[in-house]
Design a protein around this motif. Sequence first.
Motif, short mmCIF file in Angstrom:
data_model
loop_
_atom_site.label_atom_id
_atom_site.label_comp_id
_atom_site.label_asym_id
_atom_site.label_seq_id
_atom_site.Cartn_x
_atom_site.Cartn_y
_atom_site.Cartn_z
N VAL A 110 0.85 -1.20 0.00
CA VAL A 110 0.00 0.00 0.00
C VAL A 110 0.88 1.24 0.00
CG1 VAL A 110 -1.80 1.28 1.20
CG2 VAL A 110 -1.81 -1.24 1.24
N GLU A 111 0.57 2.17 -0.89
CA GLU A 111 1.34 3.41 -1.01
C GLU A 111 0.47 4.59 -0.59
OE1 GLU A 111 4.18 2.98 -4.72
OE2 GLU A 111 2.15 2.35 -5.26
N ASN A 127 -1.74 7.74 -0.68
CA ASN A 127 -2.75 8.21 -1.64
C ASN A 127 -3.45 7.08 -2.40
OD1 ASN A 127 -2.07 11.04 -1.13
ND2 ASN A 127 -0.22 10.61 -2.34
N ASP A 128 -3.22 5.84 -2.03
CA ASP A 128 -3.88 4.71 -2.69
C ASP A 128 -5.37 4.67 -2.37
OD1 ASP A 128 -1.97 3.54 -4.25
OD2 ASP A 128 -1.52 1.89 -2.88
N VAL A 129 -6.14 4.20 -3.33
CA VAL A 129 -7.53 3.80 -3.12
C VAL A 129 -7.55 2.28 -3.17
CG1 VAL A 129 -9.90 3.86 -4.01
CG2 VAL A 129 -8.44 5.90 -4.18
N ILE A 130 -8.04 1.63 -2.11
CA ILE A 130 -7.97 0.17 -2.06
C ILE A 130 -9.31 -0.45 -1.67
CG2 ILE A 130 -5.50 0.20 -1.51
CD1 ILE A 130 -6.20 -0.37 1.40
N ALA A 185 -10.25 1.50 -8.10
CA ALA A 185 -9.23 1.46 -7.05
C ALA A 185 -7.86 1.16 -7.64
CB ALA A 185 -9.59 0.39 -6.02
N ASP A 186 -6.85 1.49 -6.86
CA ASP A 186 -5.48 1.15 -7.26
C ASP A 186 -5.20 -0.33 -7.01
OD1 ASP A 186 -4.30 3.87 -7.93
OD2 ASP A 186 -5.06 4.23 -5.90
N LYS A 187 -5.70 -0.83 -5.88
CA LYS A 187 -5.42 -2.21 -5.50
C LYS A 187 -6.66 -2.82 -4.84
CE LYS A 187 -0.55 -1.09 -4.62
NZ LYS A 187 -0.57 0.36 -4.75
N ALA A 193 -10.07 -2.67 -10.22
CA ALA A 193 -8.80 -2.34 -9.56
C ALA A 193 -7.65 -2.53 -10.54
CB ALA A 193 -8.60 -3.20 -8.33
N LYS A 194 -6.64 -1.68 -10.42
CA LYS A 194 -5.46 -1.81 -11.28
C LYS A 194 -4.67 -3.07 -10.95
CE LYS A 194 -4.90 3.22 -11.68
NZ LYS A 194 -4.05 4.39 -11.31
N GLN A 195 -4.65 -3.45 -9.66
CA GLN A 195 -3.94 -4.65 -9.22
C GLN A 195 -4.85 -5.49 -8.33
OE1 GLN A 195 -0.23 -3.19 -7.35
NE2 GLN A 195 0.85 -4.41 -8.87
#
Length: 261
Positions: free
Chosen positions: A92-93, A95-98, A173-175, A207-209
């Motif tokens: 998790v980085e 500014n991530d949306v998870i 989401a990012d992840k 989600a991207k990942q």
Amino acid sequence: MSLIGEERKDYILNTLNLEGKIRTSDLVDHLKVSSETIRRYMEELEEQNKLKRVYGGAVKINLTREEPSHFKREVIHADEKRKIGRAAASLVEDNDVIFIDDGSTTQQLIHYLHNKKNITVLTISAPVMYLLVDYQNKGLFSGDIYFIGGKVNAKHSRVSGSLAEKMVEHFFADKAFLSIDGIMLEKGISTFDAERGQLVRQMMSHAKQSIIMSDHSKIGSVQFYKISDVKDVDIIVSDVQAPVEWNIYLEEKDVSWIHAL
């Protein structure tokens, strides 16, 4: 039983854990012993409730066809799940949306997010939501929390169904951190509950990942509903290393495996 006999029985069980089934003829060829010897090993293992013999070989025994309640899941492989949660949190980085799926393993992720900044969490899990709210009230989590609404499953403390799927459609989401009940190369990733499986698939598509968080007990198991193929996953975080037999496939499909220590 001699040491070599125990080693052969370990090989039989390890193969079953990876493949879910095994043929007597393949064991005869690999172990260089008679079919009578293999049958004796299988009889002993079946008596110990470690496999089920079928015509021509054996299959992995499945002690439960029903998903344990959330309370029971929390105490199963608890140490392993904490390690997986800590390792997954490193992905998790700021500014991530998870998305955080329902599950006692994915819930462990929350405990390691306190140093992350501006995280937005979307979840279908009531325990995850309550834990985030508690951490936020204590000043240990400063991000935004979105609870995906839908039909409530009281036994498992989560939501699912068409309304929840519709709500997920509105977010990207990012992840996505996901829980599963089984994983096999040829069968893919699976779950007990079809409604939850459909919702997990929806989160993966938004989600991207896609990141699977799974302890060793799910490896080599297949459950009622197939969520996706293994190749559709980006990262798998587990308390054990990937089975050696899976490495070529994972590399070819660009699926990363993280061993949580």
